[in-house]
Design an enzyme around this catalytic site. Structure first.
Site, PDB file in Angstrom:
ATOM      1  N   GLU A  35     -18.498   4.250  -0.328  1.00 27.03           N
ATOM      2  CA  GLU A  35     -17.773   3.404  -1.405  1.00 27.03           C
ATOM      3  C   GLU A  35     -18.473   3.170  -2.428  1.00 27.03           C
ATOM      4  OE1 GLU A  35     -18.226   2.572   2.094  1.00 27.03           O
ATOM      5  OE2 GLU A  35     -15.988   2.957   2.637  1.00 27.03           O
TER       6      GLU A  35
ATOM      7  N   ARG B 107      -1.440  -4.449   4.088  1.00 27.49           N
ATOM      8  CA  ARG B 107      -1.046  -3.463   5.275  1.00 27.49           C
ATOM      9  C   ARG B 107       0.136  -3.309   5.862  1.00 27.49           C
ATOM     10  NH1 ARG B 107      -2.346  -3.987  11.279  1.00 27.49           N
ATOM     11  NH2 ARG B 107      -1.277  -2.028  12.024  1.00 27.49           N
TER      12      ARG B 107
ATOM     13  N   ARG C  70       0.888  -1.102   0.098  1.00 23.53           N
ATOM     14  CA  ARG C  70       0.007   0.062   0.094  1.00 23.53           C
ATOM     15  C   ARG C  70       0.995   1.205   0.084  1.00 23.53           C
ATOM     16  NH1 ARG C  70      -1.634   1.618   6.116  1.00 23.53           N
ATOM     17  NH2 ARG C  70       0.004   0.471   7.125  1.00 23.53           N
TER      18      ARG C  70
ATOM     19  N   HIS D  46      -5.292  -3.231   2.887  1.00 24.22           N
ATOM     20  CA  HIS D  46      -5.638  -4.034   3.993  1.00 24.22           C
ATOM     21  C   HIS D  46      -6.608  -5.487   3.610  1.00 24.22           C
ATOM     22  CE1 HIS D  46      -4.642   0.116   5.136  1.00 24.22           C
ATOM     23  NE2 HIS D  46      -4.778  -0.440   6.628  1.00 24.22           N
TER      24      HIS D  46
ATOM     25  N   ASP E 225      -8.080  -4.926  14.007  1.00 22.94           N
ATOM     26  CA  ASP E 225      -9.429  -4.346  13.585  1.00 22.94           C
ATOM     27  C   ASP E 225     -10.438  -5.627  13.977  1.00 22.94           C
ATOM     28  OD1 ASP E 225      -9.167  -1.743  13.775  1.00 22.94           O
ATOM     29  OD2 ASP E 225      -8.817  -1.703  11.502  1.00 22.94           O
TER      30      ASP E 225
ATOM     31  N   PHE F  56     -14.391  -2.925   2.001  1.00 23.62           N
ATOM     32  CA  PHE F  56     -15.387  -2.213   1.436  1.00 23.62           C
ATOM     33  C   PHE F  56     -15.551  -1.801   0.010  1.00 23.62           C
ATOM     34  CE2 PHE F  56     -13.569  -0.250   5.434  1.00 23.62           C
ATOM     35  CZ  PHE F  56     -14.477  -0.949   6.502  1.00 23.62           C
TER      36      PHE F  56
END
Lengths: 270, 308
Positions: free
Chosen positions: B53, B162, B6, B104, B112, B78
């Site tokens: 999104e 990530r 990323r 991610h 998370d 998402f």
């Protein structure tokens, strides 16, 4: 204004014929939208066969894609394809799909039909025009039932946030959807106030009155600093007496006899 | 040299900033997706769409209709998950030049928890006709892949991680969409891996060499279209294949390889990935261990395959 009214009547006939031939499809919302499409394509929009391949023109997105027969009737009449194709609507391997398909039908600016998505696409096109300093508009036609989709309101925020005054949305407010009236199924209520609260310019028009539509659209074109929504009051099935305001005619094709009745009614009016 | 893919995504966007068609979109995650630096330096080509999104995917579709090459950036869950139908109908159905940059991905989102760990995104994207799926192995491959994407016609799902990962490549190589890469040669068996699992596969193969087990290791950054020619070649010269991915064993790289080879050249195959279950909160390294996404898990399976 008579020529636009006559044109709309002729297009209504073509909608009925194509739906009869298809044996399925959506007459109610096509007939309620056709006056709006007529004013856009024959009077207000800068879009033609000649400039179609350029980005330097207006764009139109039929967010309520089930009104495809209305869009096809207009595009055929404007010369984007042979009018005979209208009788192949919804047939296997036809260029005229049940809902608009940009890759199959010349003149369709964006595929559509899954409700709630057209305004987002219009915003993207409008941003692209802004990037390229193209001073043209993106028009998008939504159904009133379609406003029940949450994505519409996400897109309403985006258009206002980025002050997309090159977006002109029109709502075909005929009050009916598949399962009944908007109010029975899921009341949308106070559409104008809702868009105002989202920082849009809001105008109202009679969606079957050519002069009213022209006035609203021309005013929308001059609006600055925010997108414009024109709430068009319409009648589902407009122009065919037995279809008007009937929920049952949302998604059912006329039989040959019904089509004949509809066509003779349309001729009588003329 | 460790860098998250990323991170490479964000840095490469900046390198591509002079391309007149490039537009970057984000949905309120720009610090995490690493588009924030681009947003700051090239504000006229960046649009934050907010926490929306579905709208972002539609906006990206419209930008592409207007001749742009938008990169719509968000977490994999998402993008592929929440906005699936917008990706399908607004983007892919029209074959538009939109890249969904999905960061991610996998369980290494970590703390998370399961709600944020996309382990089914490859499966979702694979069934969309015409969708290209790229899962780069390191920062250099991410940059090369993005350069290839800028020349590619059609939608792309770019899967990014990530965590910082080791470089597998010494230097940037030209990226060819749809091509796999043989990193190690051996004759006892083959590991085909994608993304961060390539590093685990290399570690496993190197350790196994000390036990006189010599494995092929294939890096498969493009999951769709799959490099069928390479698969066929490998299948014909190896007794078995293990696939390894940070994704569910249902519908991902392993499924794609199995689907192809079961028809073209059936051989013994074992899929390593997350079994049919959700993730949970935890330190990413602990999660990798728990879900069997490690070199030692690969070694164990390789030994099972060799004995049988």
């Amino acid at each position: 204004m008579m020529k636009f009214e006559e044109k709309a009547r002729e297009l209504r006939g073509n909608i009925i014929s194509s739906l009869e031939s298809a044996g399925s499809g959506h007459p109610g919302g096509s007939l309620s939208a056709i006056d709006i499409l007529t004013v856009l394509y024959y009077k207000e929009m800068d879009i033609s066969l000649e400039n179609y391949d350029s980005q330097d023109r207006d764009h139109f997105i039929l967010s309520k894609g089930h009104a495809a027969p209305a869009l096809y009737a207009v595009l055929a009449d404007k010369g984007f394809f042979d009018k005979k194709e209208l009788l192949n609507l919804r047939k296997f391997s036809s260029m005229l799909q049940g809902h608009p398909d940009r890759l199959k039908t010349r003149g369709v600016d964006s595929s559509s039909g899954s409700l709630g998505q057209g305004l987002s696409i219009a915003n993207g096109l409008a941003l692209a025009k802004r990037q390229d300093n193209i001073d043209k508009k993106v028009y998008v036609l939504l159904g009133d039932g379609e406003l029940q989709e949450g994505q519409v309101w996400e897109a309403a925020m985006t258009a206002a946030h980025y002050k997309l005054n090159n977006v002109i949305a029109l709502v075909d407010h005929n009050g009916l959807q598949i399962d009944g009236s908007n109010d029975e199924v899921m009341a949308v209520n106070n559409i104008a106030d809702k868009f105002k609260a989202f920082n849009w310019h809001v105008l109202e028009a009679n969606g079957h009155d050519i002069t009213s539509l022209i006035e609203a659209i021309e005013q929308a074109k001059t609006n600055k600093g925010a997108p414009t929504m024109i709430l068009c009051e319409t009648i589902k099935g407009k122009g065919v007496s037995f279809m008007e305001n009937q929920v049952g005619w949302h998604g059912k094709a006329p039989s040959p006899e019904e089509a004949q009745r509809a066509l003779s009614e349309l001729k009588e009016v003329l | 040299m460790k860098k998250a893919t990323r991170q490479a995504y964000g840095e490469t966007l900046l390198k591509l900033k002079d391309n007149k068609d490039l537009i970057v979109l984000d949905a309120d995650l720009s610090a995490a997706t690493k588009t924030d630096v681009f947003a700051k330096e090239v504000p006229n080509k960046f649009y934050n769409i907010g926490i929306a999104e579905a709208d972002m995917m539609g906006t990206a579709a419209g930008l592409a209709l207007g001749g742009k090459r938008p990169f719509a950036s968000t977490f994999a869950i998402f993008g592929a998950g929440r906005a699936y139908e917008q990706i399908r109908n607004a983007i892919a159905y029209q074959n538009l030049n939109v890249t969904i940059a999905a960061t991610h991905a996998g369980v290494t989102v970590g703390e998370d928890g399961g709600s944020h760990q996309a382990i089914e995104d490859i499966a979702l994207m694979r069934v969309i006709p015409g969708m290209t799926i790229i899962n780069p192995v390191d920062d250099l491959e991410t940059e090369a892949a993005m350069e290839a994407i800028m020349q590619h016609e059609g939608p792309v799902y770019l899967r990014l991680g990530r965590l910082a990962v080791n470089r597998v490549h010494k230097e940037k190589q030209p990226f060819v969409i749809g091509k796999g890469e043989e990193l190690l040669a051996g004759h006892h068996g083959t590991i085909i891996a994608t993304g961060a699992m390539v590093q685990e596969a290399l570690t496993a193969a190197t350790l196994l060499q000390q036990e006189n087990i010599f494995l092929n290791v294939i890096n498969m950054p493009t999951i769709k279209p799959l490099d069928e020619a390479l698969l066929l070649k490998i299948a014909k010269k190896t007794p078995w294949i293990i696939t390894a991915e940070e994704h569910s064993i249902i519908g991902g790289l392993g499924s794609a390889v199995a689907e192809y080879l079961s028809e073209a050249y059936p051989i013994k195959l074992k899929k390593i990935g997350v079994e049919d279950r959700f993730g949970q909160s935890g330190n990413p390294e602990i999660l990798k261990e728990h879900y069997g996404l490690t070199a030692s898990a690969i070694i164990e399976q390789a030994k099972n395959m060799s004995i049988r």
